[in-house]
Motif scaffolding. Structure first.
Motif: not given
Length: 942
Positions: A910-934
């Motif tokens: 659910l964490f993956l398919t809902s895209g929650v990890y991406r929304h969280y990353a946009e708010q709290h992670l550094r740009p170099e951590q936000r890589d493209q995820v398969n």
């Protein structure tokens, strides 16, 4: 003339008063008589029944205690152990003796004594719940005591065995010269052909008080000495059995012999207490025709009796029982309950009779009854009218009609006041209801701002009221305040001053009177408005208090979370980010309409409970030492102790120079001396460089590196100053048992010293499953010490920088979280906060901590909390021992954790398919951590 006369009216009040009075008198007489007789009967029957039943039960219990050992003795009397002559022959029967000990909890020892003075005894290490031999080896479960007499002398020996009868240790006991032939049990059984029971006595070895059952051996042969088998039963076991027979918590039961010696007591007493002694003597007032006596002892009333016991009749045993009167007569209340039922039946009969008489007196009351029944169904808008010849009935109909109207008004207001959850909605509903009751259209409610001394218009209905009134003196009384308001509000308003329980001003209710005759209000209506306004004021105050308390609770929780984050510069923001991420996952779990979360939903209270738990999930870290949480190198405590070690290397480096100069001064070849000095210095440099590198920690430390640390540590340096000066009291206590060497003293370059050990002492946490203080279900492995600051111990940590003790101290934060939250007086709606906050380190496979819960034992919110905590920890960039990982690296690790049974697969997907990890990353992670995820790489991995 007579035809126009009104029929005579009968006073219904007089008729009802007479009927109810007579009925209640009859009911009272019945209740008093029945209660008195029932109470007397209950006293006698309860005491008499208790006397007989307890005597029978104790007889059965004593028989149950003595029968199994007697049976075992009867079997033992035919055992070839009686014919054994050597110690080795007797050892062959050791398993049989152990089986007897295992078969009964009340048997503490089994033994045999021979007529030649030999003795062979096997006993339990733990008897009656008490460890009898504290010095016994930890795995020991049995102790074999033997005495063998020969021409060479007396050979006494103790041997400890484990549960499988493997010998652990053997002690020679030259002073153990026990002679069974002089013991009463041997003397009594020698001439007898049956089982003998001894008087209570003190056992030779354990010094327990107990009884011995003995039986002479039936086996014999030419020249074979007499053999007597014995089994020990402790009195404490019998006392424990008696405690189970207590009819009430305060019941005291004792067994004594004909000499008055106390055999057993339900309270494990050492001597007869006053209630038991009185019961034995039969003193007090006899109850009825029973053997029960009633007496006073120890400032309480008691019922007592004593009975001879049929079991062990030749011992003339008696049982004495003393029961507190207040506990024994508890069943009297059952009798009173029965009388209440009888009284209810009588009252029902009186009601039927009254109803019958009422119908006979006035048929017109039927119509009034039908109309009143509408009120009983909460239809307060029904008109109640009855034209009856009965004066009271007519007056009652008018009163009921007025009452229905009033109740209907209060019902609407009460419903508004009770269901209001939001303050603004509550104010709207209050104003709407009061305006409707008065038949008006316009009004408003002002709330008082104490800081600005201003009335602010909170809600209004189609009014032209001013938005605020300044410069208001809250000390004015209601009349002066209303007079002041009339200068600012025109028209024909009615004012109701809203004050809280402390009579402080909280607001003003204003109703504009524009319609109907209510323009000139009656005194009764004004009183009604004031009373409603008073109730509204209390409701407003209560709602404000609830909202302020909830805001205060939120503030305190955030304060604690921020304090934990601020405590360590390396975990800043963790307590704030985890709740946000957990809430994001929870919202997705509630929103999804298919799959494993299709039926998942939460109420507002459950959602708030989860919100608080998420903020408090690491509150126990407030107790975690900072240097452990922030430990970046192995030797770090409050400071990095590598500096101490470097100083020792500096001393050795200087010593090499001194040795060189001394050698040259003594006439030694200067180049050779210099070469030796340089080699020594190079070796010191290399050794310190190695230790400094090892101090940083890593993923793995080889056995060779650990051996090199120990080898370097065995080098010595010379200390000239006392290490007992300038110490704190705790440091001095840890060195108190260590003798101080003479100075100068040679010391190892690295050492694990006694003062490095910090024992648990009185602060041992209750985390072990068998700890009686552990009421939370913790199941954690507790290290031997609270801390071990040994230099070699720390430098040889195989992975990372933390020792086992320090890792436990970090893991203990979740224990502290649960204990701290469990100690709070949380309301029922927040009862799950400790569990929700304390399970995010549990694993789906049951290998987590602190309670080793399995996946099926955790709900969806708890699994969500665990996933949120893991992802935040992996991506955090403020940890001293690692860098923040990218999204792909983090999700790869979490996918392995799913496969390993660490976190829940459904929540992770659910964490993956809902895209929650991406929304969280946009708010709290550094740009170099936000890589493209398969995402497909992490799905369907079964």
């Amino acid at each position: 003339m007579y035809g126009n006369r009104q029929s005579t009216q009968i006073s219904l009040a007089l008729l009802i008063a007479f009927t109810i009075t007579v009925g209640m008198l009859v009911l009272a007489l019945i209740l008093i008589g029945q209660s008195f007789r029932g109470m007397e009967t209950a006293k006698v029957s309860a005491a008499s029944a208790t006397a007989k039943q307890l005597a029978i039960s104790v007889d059965d219990r004593i028989h149950a205690i003595t029968a199994p050992p007697s049976t075992a003795l009867a079997v033992l009397s035919h055992d070839p152990l009686a014919l054994s002559r050597t110690y080795q022959q007797r050892l062959q029967r050791l398993g049989m003796l152990a089986d007897i000990l295992r078969s009964s909890d009340i048997v503490s020892a089994v033994y045999v004594g021979w007529g030649n003075g030999d003795f062979f005894l096997l006993r339990k290490i733990r008897s009656s719940g008490t460890l009898q031999f504290p010095d016994a080896p930890s795995p020991a479960r049995y102790l074999l005591q033997s005495v063998t007499r020969s021409q060479a002398g007396i050979d006494g020996e103790w041997t400890f065995y484990d549960e499988q009868l493997n010998p652990i240790s053997r002690l020679q006991k030259p002073d153990y010269q026990f002679d069974p032939r002089q013991r009463p049990w041997f003397i009594a059984a020698t001439p007898s052909n049956k089982t003998e029971l001894s008087d209570p006595y003190v056992f030779f070895t354990t010094h327990e008080t107990g009884l011995t059952l003995s039986h002479r051996s039936a086996a014999g042969g030419p020249g074979a000495p007499t053999a007597v088998f014995g089994i020990d039963v402790t009195v404490s076991d019998l006392s424990q059995q008696l405690s189970k027979l207590r009819q009430t918590p305060g019941t005291r039961i004792a067994i004594v012999n004909d000499e008055g010696t106390l055999l057993a007591h339900s309270e494990v007493a050492k001597k007869l207490d006053a209630p038991i002694a009185t019961a034995l003597d039969g003193r007090g007032e006899t109850v009825g025709d029973t053997a029960v006596t009633h007496f006073n002892a120890q400032e309480r009333e008691w019922y007592g009796f004593s009975e001879p016991l049929k079991a062990l009749s030749k011992e003339n045993l008696r049982i004495a029982v003393a029961i507190p009167a207040d506990e024994l007569l508890a069943d009297v209340w059952d009798a009173l309950a029965r009388q209440t039922v009888i009284a209810g039946g009588v009252a029902l009969l009186l009601l039927v009779i009254g109803w019958f008489l009422g119908r006979r007196v006035g048929r017109p009351l039927e119509k009034l009854t039908d109309q009143v029944s509408q009120l009983s169904r909460f239809r307060f808008d029904t008109a109640v009218r009855s034209d009856s010849h009965i004066r009271e009935a007519r007056q009652l109909s008018v009163a009921l009609d007025d009452m229905a109207t009033t109740i209907h008004s209060f019902q609407n207001i009460a419903s508004v006041l009770n269901r209001g959850q939001d303050l603004n909605r509550l104010l709207h509903d209050i104003l709407e209801q009061i305006v409707q009751i008065l038949g008006q259209k316009r009004g408003g409610i002002y709330l008082f701002d104490r800081q600005e001394r201003r009335l602010n218009l909170a809600v209004d209905t189609h009014s032209a009221l001013p938005r605020g009134l300044d410069d208001l003196d809250p000390g004015l009384d209601d009349n002066d305040l209303i007079h002041h308001l009339r200068h600012h509000i025109g028209g024909h308003p009615v004012f109701a001053i809203l004050r809280n329980r402390q009579k402080k001003l909280i607001g003003v209710l204003v109703i504009e009177m524009e319609h109907g005759e209510h323009t000139h209000l009656s005194d009764d209506l004004i009183v009604f408005v004031d009373e409603i306004a008073g109730s509204a004021a209390v409701a407003i105050e209560t709602r404000e208090l609830i909202e302020s308390q909830q805001a205060l609770l939120e503030g305190i929780i955030r304060l604690v979370a921020n304090a934990i984050d601020a405590k360590s510069p390396y975990t800043g923001g963790h307590c704030e980010r985890v709740p946000k991420l957990a809430q994001m996952i929870l919202d997705q779990a509630e929103a999804i309409t298919h799959g494993p979360f299709a039926s998942f939903s939460m109420t507002d209270e459950e959602r708030y409970e989860f919100h608080l738990a998420a903020w408090l999930h690491d509150c126990g870290k407030i107790t975690s030492p900072e240097y452990v949480v922030d430990k970046a190198v192995k030797l770090e405590t409050l400071y990095n102790r590598i500096h101490e070690i470097r100083t020792r290397f500096e001393v050795l480096y200087r010593d090499a120079e001194i040795e060189y100069l001394q050698a040259v001064a003594a006439g030694e070849d200067e180049p050779a001396a210099r070469q030796r000095r340089d080699r020594r210095r190079d070796q010191l440099m290399a050794d310190f460089t190695f230790l400094a590198y090892a101090n940083k920690g890593g993923e793995f430390m080889s056995d060779a590196d650990r051996e090199r640390v120990e080898s370097i540590g065995r080098q010595t340096w010379t200390r000239h100053f006392s290490d007992r000066l300038g110490l704190s009291s705790d440091e001095y206590q840890r060195l108190k048992e260590v003798p101080e060497p003479d100075l100068p003293a040679a010391e190892p370059l690295l050492a694990d010293r006694p003062e490095h050990i910090h024992p648990w002492g009185e602060h041992r946490p209750p985390v072990e499953r068998d700890d009686p203080r552990n009421r939370w279900g913790f199941d954690m492995q507790l290290p031997d010490y609270a801390y071990n600051l040994g230099e070699i111990h720390n430098l040889t940590v195989a992975k990372g920088t933390l020792t086992d003790e320090e890792r436990f101290k970090i893991n203990e934060h979740i224990v502290q979280t649960i204990c701290m939250l469990d100690a709070l007086p949380l309301p029922d709606r927040l009862a799950n906060v400790p569990r929700l906050a304390g399970t995010h380190h549990e694993r789906m496979d049951g290998e987590g901590y602190p309670c080793r819960l399995k996946g099926e034992e955790m709900g969806i919110p708890e699994r969500i909390m665990a996933v949120a905590d893991v992802f935040e920890a992996l991506t955090a960039v403020d940890r001293p021992y690692k860098d923040g990982k990218t999204l792909t690296e983090s999700l790869t690790i979490m996918a392995r954790m799913v496969d390993d049974g660490h976190i829940d697969r459904d929540v992770f997907e659910l964490f993956l398919t809902s895209g929650v990890y991406r929304h969280y990353a946009e708010q709290h992670l550094r740009p170099e951590q936000r890589d493209q995820v398969n995402e497909s790489l992490f799905m369907n991995r079964d």
